[in-house]
Scaffold this motif. Structure first.
Motif, PDB file in Angstrom:
ATOM      1  N   VAL A 111      93.681  91.420  74.682  1.00 15.36           N
ATOM      2  CA  VAL A 111      92.925  92.163  75.696  1.00 15.36           C
ATOM      3  C   VAL A 111      91.750  92.841  75.009  1.00 15.36           C
ATOM      4  O   VAL A 111      91.925  93.515  73.975  1.00 15.36           O
ATOM      5  N   SER A 112      90.562  92.656  75.567  1.00 15.59           N
ATOM      6  CA  SER A 112      89.373  93.309  75.022  1.00 15.59           C
ATOM      7  C   SER A 112      88.934  94.433  75.960  1.00 15.59           C
ATOM      8  O   SER A 112      89.153  94.375  77.179  1.00 15.59           O
ATOM      9  N   TYR A 113      88.354  95.481  75.380  1.00 15.30           N
ATOM     10  CA  TYR A 113      87.933  96.657  76.134  1.00 15.30           C
ATOM     11  C   TYR A 113      86.483  96.983  75.808  1.00 15.30           C
ATOM     12  O   TYR A 113      86.024  96.751  74.675  1.00 15.30           O
ATOM     13  N   ILE A 180      89.847  95.910  70.662  1.00 13.76           N
ATOM     14  CA  ILE A 180      90.682  94.730  70.950  1.00 13.76           C
ATOM     15  C   ILE A 180      92.143  95.112  70.708  1.00 13.76           C
ATOM     16  O   ILE A 180      92.477  95.720  69.681  1.00 13.76           O
ATOM     17  N   LYS A 181      92.984  94.739  71.647  1.00 14.47           N
ATOM     18  CA  LYS A 181      94.422  95.007  71.504  1.00 14.47           C
ATOM     19  C   LYS A 181      95.182  93.688  71.610  1.00 14.47           C
ATOM     20  O   LYS A 181      94.869  92.848  72.452  1.00 14.47           O
ATOM     21  N   VAL A 182      96.171  93.522  70.735  1.00  9.39           N
ATOM     22  CA  VAL A 182      97.024  92.338  70.782  1.00  9.39           C
ATOM     23  C   VAL A 182      98.463  92.788  70.982  1.00  9.39           C
ATOM     24  O   VAL A 182      98.879  93.837  70.477  1.00  9.39           O
ATOM     25  N   THR A 183      99.225  91.968  71.712  1.00  5.00           N
ATOM     26  CA  THR A 183     100.642  92.236  71.940  1.00  5.00           C
ATOM     27  C   THR A 183     101.433  91.044  71.440  1.00  5.00           C
ATOM     28  O   THR A 183     101.222  89.911  71.888  1.00  5.00           O
ATOM     29  N   THR A 193      90.852  93.715  64.639  1.00  2.00           N
ATOM     30  CA  THR A 193      89.429  93.725  64.302  1.00  2.00           C
ATOM     31  C   THR A 193      88.919  92.290  64.224  1.00  2.00           C
ATOM     32  O   THR A 193      89.651  91.370  63.843  1.00  2.00           O
ATOM     33  N   LEU A 194      87.672  92.122  64.592  1.00  2.00           N
ATOM     34  CA  LEU A 194      87.025  90.811  64.536  1.00  2.00           C
ATOM     35  C   LEU A 194      86.540  90.572  63.108  1.00  2.00           C
ATOM     36  O   LEU A 194      85.719  91.326  62.586  1.00  2.00           O
ATOM     37  N   VAL A 195      87.074  89.525  62.451  1.00  2.00           N
ATOM     38  CA  VAL A 195      86.726  89.285  61.044  1.00  2.00           C
ATOM     39  C   VAL A 195      85.837  88.061  60.858  1.00  2.00           C
ATOM     40  O   VAL A 195      85.189  87.930  59.817  1.00  2.00           O
ATOM     41  N   LEU A 206      90.773  87.121  64.381  1.00  2.00           N
ATOM     42  CA  LEU A 206      91.147  88.528  64.441  1.00  2.00           C
ATOM     43  C   LEU A 206      92.140  88.850  63.329  1.00  2.00           C
ATOM     44  O   LEU A 206      92.910  87.998  62.901  1.00  2.00           O
ATOM     45  N   GLN A 207      92.126  90.119  62.915  1.00  2.00           N
ATOM     46  CA  GLN A 207      93.130  90.644  61.990  1.00  2.00           C
ATOM     47  C   GLN A 207      93.832  91.808  62.664  1.00  2.00           C
ATOM     48  O   GLN A 207      93.220  92.819  63.011  1.00  2.00           O
ATOM     49  N   ALA A 208      95.143  91.667  62.881  1.00  4.36           N
ATOM     50  CA  ALA A 208      95.923  92.729  63.508  1.00  4.36           C
ATOM     51  C   ALA A 208      96.166  93.858  62.515  1.00  4.36           C
ATOM     52  O   ALA A 208      96.367  93.621  61.318  1.00  4.36           O
ATOM     53  N   SER A 209      96.164  95.100  63.018  1.00  4.99           N
ATOM     54  CA  SER A 209      96.379  96.266  62.150  1.00  4.99           C
ATOM     55  C   SER A 209      97.829  96.398  61.728  1.00  4.99           C
ATOM     56  O   SER A 209      98.122  96.979  60.679  1.00  4.99           O
ATOM     57  N   LYS A 210      98.750  95.878  62.512  1.00  2.57           N
ATOM     58  CA  LYS A 210     100.166  95.861  62.145  1.00  2.57           C
ATOM     59  C   LYS A 210     100.810  94.647  62.801  1.00  2.57           C
ATOM     60  O   LYS A 210     100.318  94.125  63.812  1.00  2.57           O
TER      61      LYS A 210
END
Length: 329
Positions: A111-113, A180-183, A193-195, A206-210
Motif C-alpha cells: 500500500v502506498s500513501y 509505503i507499507k507492506v503486510t 523504502t524504494l531502493v 523495495l526493502q522492508a524495515s522488518k
C-alpha cells in the motif's frame, strides 16, 4: 664298587633279550596292551573343536536359508492397487493448491500513501477513480486518512525474492508515494523504502524495515523452457482482497503492451489468461511447482472498466531479477 648298568625293555611287556621262556609267558595279556595304546590316542585341541563348531553352525544356517520360503515379488498390479487405495482413502491436494501454498509465504500486500496536502486537483481526481479497492456497501466513504496525515494512493502486491526483505512490485503501485507499507503473510506490517526502479519494465524494488522470523523467499525459475499452454497461477490482492489465487495457462510469449493512458510501451512480456485485476499488479505468476516466472504487470481491456477480459501480462523473472541486482539465469 661300580654298579652294573640297568637296561629297561624296549617295549612294555616285551621280554628283554636273553630272558627265559618263563619270563616271556609272564608278559601282560593283549587286552592290557590295547588299553594302554588307547590311552595314548591324541585328543583334539580347542582350536579344532572351535572350527568344528563353526562348520556345524554354517551348515545349520545354510539349511535354514534353504528351507525359508522365497519372498513374493511386487508386481505392477500390486502397485496399481496401492495407488487406487490411496486415492480412495486420502484427499490429495490439487496442483493449483500446491502451487498456492508454495508461493503464499512470499506474497505481500503493498500500500502506498501520499500526504494529504498533496491531494488536490488532478491527483485527487485520480484517487477518486481508483479501481484497486473493493467498493464498500452503504454510503460512499471518503479516502481513509492515516495518523501521519497521509492517504492511500495505491494498493498492489509484491513478492519477496531475497529472505532479508527484498521485495519486487510494480513501479506504478508505489510511484510518487510518500510512504509505503507492506503486510507479510503472517500479518506483520512494516514500512518499506524504494531502493531501485526499472521504468522500462514497470518494476520497483523495495526493502522492508522488518521481516517475519520465518521469512521465505520465492524460488525463481528461468522462463527459457516456458511454453504456451503451460499451467500458471497468479496470486495477489485484486481490488484489495486477498491473497487471492487464480489459475490459467500461458497464452503467449514476447508480447508487447502499451497502456491505454499513453504510458510507456512494455515488451518481451508473458501473456496469460489467469484472472488478474487492479490490485494484482506486482504479484507473482508461478508454475505448478510454485516457482516464480513473472511479475504481473498489466491487463488488456480497451474499455474504461479496467477489469479483466482474459488477457494479462507479466514481466519475465529474468528482467525482474536484474532490477534487484540479481544475476540472470
Amino acid at each position: 664298587m661300580r654298579r652294573p648298568a640297568f637296561y629297561s625293555s624296549s617295549r612294555p611287556g616285551q621280554p628283554a633279550a636273553g630272558s627265559s621262556d618263563d619270563e616271556a609267558s609272564a608278559a601282560p595279556p593283549e587286552s592290557t596292551r590295547a588299553a594302554s595304546r588307547s590311552r595314548r590316542i591324541r585328543r583334539p585341541s580347542s582350536t579344532e573343536l572351535l572350527w568344528v563348531a563353526v562348520l556345524v553352525m554354517a551348515m545349520l544356517l545354510a539349511w535354514s536359508f534353504a528351507e525359508r520360503p522365497a519372498q513374493r515379488r511386487i508386481t505392477q498390479e500390486d502397485i496399481n492397487a496401492a495407488v487406487l487405495k490411496t486415492l480412495e482413502t486420502q484427499q490429495i491436494p490439487s496442483e493449483y493448491t500446491r502451487a498456492y501454498e508454495a508461493i503464499r509465504p512470499s506474497v505481500v500486500r503493498v500500500v502506498s500513501y501520499v500526504k494529504q496536502d498533496r491531494v488536490s486537483g488532478e491527483l485527487a481526481a485520480k484517487l477518486r477513480k481508483r479501481t484497486d479497492k473493493p467498493k464498500p456497501l452503504g454510503p460512499a466513504q471518503g479516502e481513509p486518512q492515516a495518523e501521519d496525515g497521509t492517504i492511500e494512493s495505491g494498493v498492489g502486491t509484491g513478492v519477496v525474492i531475497v529472505d532479508k526483505g527484498i521485495i519486487l512490485t510494480n513501479l506504478h503501485v508505489v510511484a510518487g508515494a510518500d510512504r509505503i507499507k507492506v503486510t507479510f503473510h503472517d500479518g506483520l506490517e512494516a514500512t518499506a523504502t524504494l531502493v531501485n526502479v526499472q521504468p522500462e519494465n514497470d518494476l520497483a524494488v523495495l526493502q522492508a524495515s522488518k521481516i517475519p522470523d520465518d521469512m521465505i523467499a520465492a524460488t525463481m525459475r528461468s522462463t527459457a523452457d516456458l511454453l504456451p499452454g503451460d499451467k500458471v497461477m497468479a496470486v495477489g490482492f485484486p481490488f484489495g482482497i486477498g491473497p487471492s489465487g487464480s489459475a490459467g495457462v500461458v497464452s503467449g510469449l514476447k508480447r508487447v503492451f502499451r497502456s491505454p493512458d499513453g504510458g510507456q510501451e512494455l515488451g518481451n512480456l508473458i501473456q496469460f489468461d489467469a484472472a488478474a485485476n487492479p490490485g494484482n499488479s506486482g504479484g507473482p505468476l508461478v508454475t505448478m511447482d510454485g516457482e516464480l516466472v513473472g511479475i504481473v504487470t498489466a491487463i488488456l481491456n480497451p474499455t474504461s472498466a479496467r477489469t479483466f477480459l482474459g488477457i494479462g501480462f507479466a514481466v519475465p523473472i529474468e528482467n525482474a531479477a536484474q532490477a534487484a541486482g540479481l544475476p540472470p539465469f
